[in-house]
Design an enzyme around this catalytic site. Structure first.
Site, PDB file in Angstrom:
ATOM      1  NE  ARG A 231      -4.153  -1.595  -0.099  1.00 52.90           N
ATOM      2  CZ  ARG A 231      -4.143  -2.640  -0.928  1.00 52.90           C
ATOM      3  NH1 ARG A 231      -3.088  -2.862  -1.691  1.00 52.90           N
ATOM      4  NH2 ARG A 231      -5.183  -3.435  -0.993  1.00 52.90           N
ATOM      5  CG  ASP A 255       2.423  -2.512  -8.244  1.00 52.97           C
ATOM      6  OD1 ASP A 255       2.421  -2.221  -9.460  1.00 52.97           O
ATOM      7  OD2 ASP A 255       1.502  -3.144  -7.690  1.00 52.97           O
ATOM      8  CD  GLU A 260      -2.529   3.158  -5.534  1.00 52.55           C
ATOM      9  OE1 GLU A 260      -3.353   2.287  -5.856  1.00 52.55           O
ATOM     10  OE2 GLU A 260      -1.348   2.914  -5.268  1.00 52.55           O
ATOM     11  CG  HIS A 292      -2.414  -1.060  -7.104  1.00 47.79           C
ATOM     12  ND1 HIS A 292      -2.784  -0.292  -6.039  1.00 47.79           N
ATOM     13  CD2 HIS A 292      -2.546  -2.340  -6.689  1.00 47.79           C
ATOM     14  CE1 HIS A 292      -3.137  -1.072  -5.028  1.00 47.79           C
ATOM     15  NE2 HIS A 292      -2.998  -2.319  -5.400  1.00 47.79           N
TER      16      HIS A 292
END
Length: 344
Positions: A231, A255, A260, A292
């Protein structure tokens, strides 16, 4: 046939949900919009809602869904920090997908590490311009290096197995150690001070929010490599940016990103991004940002669709909700699910 409102729908989501929905007797209406206070009304007439990790399931959204007669919300993700569980309690049951493919996420974390270390992303761009110089592409042997793994759940354990295959020495930090796995646990401060590489595999909670910050970064070895496939808000992005600029952090594979929600999963290639921190991170040669996508394998997508639909079918059939979670589940005394094996 029960009707489902499916928010933040992407083409890759629909593949397995469309293949499986009829066998579970569901009709799905897909919405490209994210679920939030402005879009919750679109679920009117539905029996249940399917949401994703970047949807906003706060008190106003829950109230709107509840007034529409919706009593079940299925997260097609493992994470659930986007849900106001206190607002949902006694109104809407929330189920999730606790495990879809730990291999998908763990393998992506290693892919980020390998790419960063051996500068594969830079080499790819060079050779496309017929530049075959090796200058600036030197990496290091993973074998014999120390990697710190924060979080030893299913994904963390798979990642540890992968690391051992490369000959990495593994240190781990987790408030709830797993027994019988021969994992060497240390404190977070010791992990930071000893690890050449740190990879995050823990959930986002009040305790883990910004666990990578200016203080913990100062404890790390110079040139440390940081990988985050969990996260975004586990890392204080501004502190990370400063640590990269000062060369305290040698490379970062991200990632996820703490801001985001309004960016990832969408195409902004013709837009000037207003997030200065993200823009700086993306521009750096020793940083890789993926949107992600660690979960994105065929196996994981199939498992996500199957588990989500099973969760919904269990609710409508009056069965036990094995994957339900509420705000009391992580507290002591724990939620005992006394109400027909449900949280309430």
């Amino acid at each position: 046939m029960k009707k489902l409102a499916f928010f933040d729908a992407k083409p890759y989501d629909k593949i397995w949900f469309d293949q499986l929905k009829e066998s579970y007797n569901f009709k799905i209406k897909y919405f490209e919009n994210k679920l939030n206070e402005d879009t919750a009304a679109m679920a009117a007439g539905s029996d249940g809602v399917v949401a994703f990790v970047n949807d906003t399931v706060d008190a106003p959204v829950i109230e709107t869904l509840y007034k529409q007669g919706i009593r079940i919300l299925a997260l097609r993700s493992a994470g659930y920090n986007n849900v106001d569980f206190k607002a949902a309690y006694n109104k809407i049951h929330v189920v999730r997908v606790p495990a879809y493919s730990p291999y998908a996420v763990a393998e992506h974390a290693m892919a980020l590490l390998l790419t960063l270390n051996r500068k594969i992303h830079r080499a790819y761009n060079r050779t496309r311009d017929y530049n075959f110089s090796l200058n600036g592409l030197t990496g290091f042997d993973l074998h014999g290096k120390t990697i710190g793994v924060v979080g030893t759940g299913k994904i963390g354990q798979v990642f540890i197995d992968i690391c051992r295959g490369f000959g990495l020495q593994v240190l781990a930090y987790d408030p709830f150690p797993v027994e019988g796995k021969q994992i060497e646990y240390v404190s977070l401060s010791e992990l930071c001070s000893k690890a050449d590489i740190i990879s995050l595999h823990c959930p986002l909670t009040k305790d883990t929010h910004h666990m990578i910050n200016s203080q913990t970064l100062s404890q790390m070895r110079d040139g440390v490599v940081i990988v985050n496939t969990s996260r975004g808000a586990l890392i204080d992005s501004e502190a990370l940016l400063e640590a990269i600029k000062s060369k305290k952090v040698g490379a970062a594979g991200l990632d996820v990103y703490e801001e985001e929600s309004e960016l990832f999963f969408e195409d902004f290639s013709n837009t000037i991004i207003q997030d200065d921190i993200l823009a700086r991170l993306v521009s750096m040669p020793n940083v890789i940002v993926t949107s992600h996508q660690a979960f994105l394998t065929n196996e994981a997508l199939h498992n996500i669709a199957e588990t989500t639909l099973k969760n919904l079918k269990s609710y409508f059939d009056g069965e036990e909700l094995k994957n339900e979670i509420c705000y009391q589940c992580d507290k002591a005394p724990t939620c005992e699910k006394k109400h027909a094996n449900r949280c309430f």
